[in-house]
Design a protein around this motif. Structure first.
Motif, PDB file in Angstrom:
ATOM      1  N   LEU A 118      10.563 -10.281 -11.790  1.00 24.34           N
ATOM      2  CA  LEU A 118       9.031 -10.612 -11.429  1.00 24.34           C
ATOM      3  C   LEU A 118       8.901 -11.805 -10.425  1.00 24.34           C
ATOM      4  CD1 LEU A 118       7.642  -9.627 -14.772  1.00 24.34           C
ATOM      5  CD2 LEU A 118       7.539  -8.155 -12.970  1.00 24.34           C
ATOM      6  N   PHE A 119       7.948 -11.356  -9.629  1.00 20.28           N
ATOM      7  CA  PHE A 119       7.449 -12.475  -8.642  1.00 20.28           C
ATOM      8  C   PHE A 119       5.943 -12.550  -8.572  1.00 20.28           C
ATOM      9  CE2 PHE A 119       8.238  -8.618  -6.649  1.00 20.28           C
ATOM     10  CZ  PHE A 119       7.123  -8.556  -5.682  1.00 20.28           C
ATOM     11  N   ALA A 120       5.394 -13.522  -8.092  1.00 19.40           N
ATOM     12  CA  ALA A 120       3.827 -13.766  -7.976  1.00 19.40           C
ATOM     13  C   ALA A 120       3.456 -12.731  -6.629  1.00 19.40           C
ATOM     14  CB  ALA A 120       3.457 -15.258  -7.416  1.00 19.40           C
ATOM     15  N   TRP A 121       2.579 -11.780  -7.113  1.00 17.22           N
ATOM     16  CA  TRP A 121       2.312 -10.776  -6.191  1.00 17.22           C
ATOM     17  C   TRP A 121       1.489 -11.422  -4.930  1.00 17.22           C
ATOM     18  CZ3 TRP A 121       4.228  -6.342  -5.192  1.00 17.22           C
ATOM     19  CH2 TRP A 121       3.603  -5.275  -4.483  1.00 17.22           C
ATOM     20  N   PRO A 122       1.944 -10.970  -3.604  1.00 16.21           N
ATOM     21  CA  PRO A 122       1.099 -11.621  -2.638  1.00 16.21           C
ATOM     22  C   PRO A 122      -0.324 -10.997  -2.253  1.00 16.21           C
ATOM     23  CG  PRO A 122       2.967 -10.094  -1.884  1.00 16.21           C
ATOM     24  CD  PRO A 122       2.979 -10.148  -3.116  1.00 16.21           C
ATOM     25  N   THR A 123      -1.177 -11.460  -1.508  1.00 10.21           N
ATOM     26  CA  THR A 123      -2.269 -10.827  -0.975  1.00 10.21           C
ATOM     27  C   THR A 123      -2.134 -10.629   0.432  1.00 10.21           C
ATOM     28  OG1 THR A 123      -2.935 -13.073  -0.073  1.00 10.21           O
ATOM     29  CG2 THR A 123      -3.748 -12.187  -2.324  1.00 10.21           C
ATOM     30  N   HIS A 124      -0.907 -10.687   1.102  1.00  5.69           N
ATOM     31  CA  HIS A 124      -0.565 -10.274   2.581  1.00  5.69           C
ATOM     32  C   HIS A 124       0.370  -9.306   2.471  1.00  5.69           C
ATOM     33  CE1 HIS A 124      -3.155 -13.461   4.137  1.00  5.69           C
ATOM     34  NE2 HIS A 124      -2.839 -14.050   3.319  1.00  5.69           N
ATOM     35  N   PRO A 125       0.741  -8.135   3.397  1.00  3.95           N
ATOM     36  CA  PRO A 125      -0.593  -7.520   3.720  1.00  3.95           C
ATOM     37  C   PRO A 125      -1.510  -7.026   2.774  1.00  3.95           C
ATOM     38  CG  PRO A 125       1.035  -6.117   4.035  1.00  3.95           C
ATOM     39  CD  PRO A 125       1.817  -7.339   3.354  1.00  3.95           C
ATOM     40  N   TYR A 126      -2.818  -6.937   3.257  1.00  7.71           N
ATOM     41  CA  TYR A 126      -3.995  -6.680   2.337  1.00  7.71           C
ATOM     42  C   TYR A 126      -3.702  -5.020   1.795  1.00  7.71           C
ATOM     43  CZ  TYR A 126      -6.521  -3.826   5.993  1.00  7.71           C
ATOM     44  OH  TYR A 126      -6.772  -2.890   6.837  1.00  7.71           O
ATOM     45  N   TRP A 127      -2.950  -4.357   2.547  1.00  8.14           N
ATOM     46  CA  TRP A 127      -2.928  -2.893   2.220  1.00  8.14           C
ATOM     47  C   TRP A 127      -1.495  -2.791   1.427  1.00  8.14           C
ATOM     48  CZ3 TRP A 127       1.584  -2.395   4.790  1.00  8.14           C
ATOM     49  CH2 TRP A 127       1.926  -3.089   6.080  1.00  8.14           C
ATOM     50  N   LEU A 128      -0.821  -3.756   0.892  1.00  6.63           N
ATOM     51  CA  LEU A 128       0.458  -3.562   0.269  1.00  6.63           C
ATOM     52  C   LEU A 128       0.463  -2.707  -0.737  1.00  6.63           C
ATOM     53  CD1 LEU A 128       3.399  -4.420   0.415  1.00  6.63           C
ATOM     54  CD2 LEU A 128       2.764  -6.535  -1.116  1.00  6.63           C
ATOM     55  N   TYR A 129      -0.507  -2.953  -1.768  1.00  5.47           N
ATOM     56  CA  TYR A 129      -0.222  -2.116  -3.105  1.00  5.47           C
ATOM     57  C   TYR A 129      -0.712  -0.814  -2.724  1.00  5.47           C
ATOM     58  CZ  TYR A 129      -0.819  -0.451  -7.932  1.00  5.47           C
ATOM     59  OH  TYR A 129      -0.608   0.088  -9.039  1.00  5.47           O
ATOM     60  N   ARG A 130      -1.612  -0.560  -1.705  1.00  3.18           N
ATOM     61  CA  ARG A 130      -2.132   0.672  -1.348  1.00  3.18           C
ATOM     62  C   ARG A 130      -0.766   1.537  -0.842  1.00  3.18           C
ATOM     63  NH1 ARG A 130      -6.352   2.417   3.525  1.00  3.18           N
ATOM     64  NH2 ARG A 130      -6.409   4.608   2.843  1.00  3.18           N
ATOM     65  N   LEU A 131       0.032   0.861   0.085  1.00  4.79           N
ATOM     66  CA  LEU A 131       1.174   1.560   0.569  1.00  4.79           C
ATOM     67  C   LEU A 131       2.384   1.764  -0.616  1.00  4.79           C
ATOM     68  CD1 LEU A 131       3.302   2.558   2.844  1.00  4.79           C
ATOM     69  CD2 LEU A 131       3.834   0.015   2.881  1.00  4.79           C
ATOM     70  N   THR A 132       2.766   0.658  -1.513  1.00  7.11           N
ATOM     71  CA  THR A 132       3.698   1.043  -2.197  1.00  7.11           C
ATOM     72  C   THR A 132       3.513   1.874  -3.472  1.00  7.11           C
ATOM     73  OG1 THR A 132       3.070  -0.812  -3.542  1.00  7.11           O
ATOM     74  CG2 THR A 132       4.612  -1.259  -1.868  1.00  7.11           C
ATOM     75  N   GLN A 133       2.096   1.989  -3.836  1.00 14.48           N
ATOM     76  CA  GLN A 133       1.896   2.839  -5.150  1.00 14.48           C
ATOM     77  C   GLN A 133       1.492   4.336  -4.437  1.00 14.48           C
ATOM     78  OE1 GLN A 133       2.499   2.101  -7.835  1.00 14.48           O
ATOM     79  NE2 GLN A 133       1.735   3.805  -9.097  1.00 14.48           N
ATOM     80  N   GLY A 134       0.959   4.381  -3.336  1.00 12.89           N
ATOM     81  CA  GLY A 134       0.917   5.826  -2.684  1.00 12.89           C
ATOM     82  C   GLY A 134       2.116   6.447  -2.308  1.00 12.89           C
ATOM     83  N   VAL A 135       3.312   5.576  -2.080  1.00 19.22           N
ATOM     84  CA  VAL A 135       4.541   6.150  -1.706  1.00 19.22           C
ATOM     85  C   VAL A 135       5.087   6.475  -3.103  1.00 19.22           C
ATOM     86  CG1 VAL A 135       6.945   5.437  -1.157  1.00 19.22           C
ATOM     87  CG2 VAL A 135       5.100   4.885   0.413  1.00 19.22           C
ATOM     88  N   HIS A 136       4.850   5.514  -4.158  1.00 22.87           N
ATOM     89  CA  HIS A 136       5.609   6.118  -5.424  1.00 22.87           C
ATOM     90  C   HIS A 136       5.052   7.330  -6.098  1.00 22.87           C
ATOM     91  CE1 HIS A 136       7.306   4.885  -9.148  1.00 22.87           C
ATOM     92  NE2 HIS A 136       6.336   5.465  -9.976  1.00 22.87           N
TER      93      HIS A 136
END
Length: 421
Positions: free
Chosen positions: A70-88
């Motif tokens: 586990l690591f501190a989740w970044p705020t850059h790029p702002y679309w990061l979670y949109r990409l990783t969870q969309g792919v998942h």
């Protein structure tokens, strides 16, 4: 029993001419890449919740060493979670035909007698049981979670998290044992071309190739094209959930359909004000006050007072664990770091605990890391796309943070507490 062709324990029971090392190996190599990506993006999704920050964010408190990465989740790029969870989520749904075809191709092995010829063979069979059971469990719980109602008994978060580690451990062991042979099988245009590997071929034939095959109705390559076509169909009816103009194609993604309404507030939501148990009286201009607590004490602010503070705008999406996301919406409100400064946290702001008025559903309380609070795009939003927030989008005020899972963008905010959590 083993020689009776009417029973699945007999090799003659399985008569499909499609089964064989080449067909199984191609499917296995596709899953090797796809499931590895699924596992990595799944771990990223868990990290995005910042479970080490506060118990309110952690849905798997007994994870122990499984949280080593586990690591501190970044705020850059702002679309990061949109990409990783969309792919998942999209990749997971797309791989369903491949997984089912792979299981079909090796099902005779599950009925091989004797069950264990040696200790090593027994361990391999056990890993195969965990692999098949774990794979089905992960895909079933994942698919149920992306639907409107999660109906599997138990909480999705710990079941999917622990199930993923069990499944991936068995998957890794299986891949280490089988990948070299799978690569050889795929490279071999004809199974008997390389005499030096003939023994490997025969070992595979004993379990996968029927000694009494039926007449073929389709070639193995044709079968692979069918599996690929099924995956393409699932992709085309799922991926549109995250793209304007294509949402109507997301037939298998309830949250991914057409926008639920028109106008500035006409974009996707994960829970309505009615579902969350929001009382309109509590959110009225006369009754609602935001309570902000920090180093120098507590302040109470009406919505009109918040609107009188310096306002800023951010173009950010909402991305949810179910895999759907919105396009960028224009949010306007007060920066979180400015609210921290109001209660004595000048300079670098601390972590933040956000509390909502909602009565039903998870994440009524959520914690944000200092780096999320400090980002100038992180807002307590009052408006979206030039209009007041609607009740379903969190009126009178909601959190919006770049790259954060949707559930951490708390709606119907009642209290902000800055400081050690």
């Amino acid at each position: 029993m083993r020689d009776d062709p009417r029973l699945p324990f007999s090799p003659r029971f399985w008569r499909s001419p499609l089964r064989g090392p080449w067909f199984t190996s191609v499917l296995g190599l596709v899953l090797l890449v796809g499931i590895t990506v699924l596992f990595v993006t799944g771990l990223a999704s868990y990290a995005a919740y910042n479970p080490g920050l506060s118990p309110v964010n952690d849905k798997t408190p007994d994870k122990g060493i499984l949280g080593f990465y586990l690591f501190a989740w970044p705020t850059h790029p702002y679309w990061l979670y949109r990409l990783t969870q969309g792919v998942h989520v999209t990749l997971g749904i797309t791989l369903i035909p491949v997984l089912l075809a792979k299981l079909w191709s090796v099902v005779p092995r599950l009925f091989t007698l004797p069950p264990a010829r040696s200790l090593a063979h027994a361990l391999e069979r056990l890993s195969l049981l965990l692999l098949v059971g774990g794979g089905l469990f992960e895909f079933v719980t994942g698919v149920l979670n992306v639907q409107l109602d999660y109906v599997f008994p138990g909480s999705f978060y710990p079941l999917h998290f622990y199930g993923a580690w069990v499944f991936f451990a068995a998957f890794t062991a299986h891949a280490l044992l089988k990948t070299p042979m799978a690569l050889r099988n795929v490279r071999r245009l004809r199974e008997e071309r390389n005499v030096g590997e003939e023994k490997d071929v025969r070992e595979e034939r004993d379990e996968l190739v029927s000694p009494d095959p039926a007449e073929p109705t389709v070639s193995r390559r044709g079968a692979l094209w069918s599996v690929g076509g099924g995956s393409l169909l699932l992709f085309l009816t799922t991926a549109g959930r995250s793209f304007d103009g294509l949402r109507g194609t997301a037939l298998l993604a309830p949250h991914g359909g057409a926008d639920p309404a028109t106008g500035p507030n006409g974009f996707q939501i994960n829970k309505t004000a009615v579902y969350a148990g929001i009382d309109p009286v509590e959110t009225s201009e006369d009754a609602w006050r935001l309570v902000v607590t920090g180093r120098t004490g507590t302040v109470r602010l009406s919505r009109a007072q918040l609107a009188g503070l310096p306002l800023h705008s951010s173009a950010l999406p909402i991305a949810c664990v179910e895999g759907w996301s919105t396009s960028d919406q224009w949010w306007r409100g007060v920066r979180l770091r400015d609210l921290a400064a109001l209660v004595g946290h000048d300079g670098d702001p601390p972590d933040l605990l956000v509390e909502s008025l909602q009565r039903h559903g998870a994440f009524r309380r959520a914690a944000l890391r200092a780096n999320q609070v400090a980002d100038p795009r992180s807002l307590l939003a009052l408006y979206v796309n030039g209009e007041d927030l609607s009740p379903d989008h969190g009126h009178p005020a909601r959190i919006i943070v770049p790259a954060a899972p949707g559930v951490l963008n708390t709606k119907w905010v009642a209290r902000l507490t800055f400081g050690d959590l």
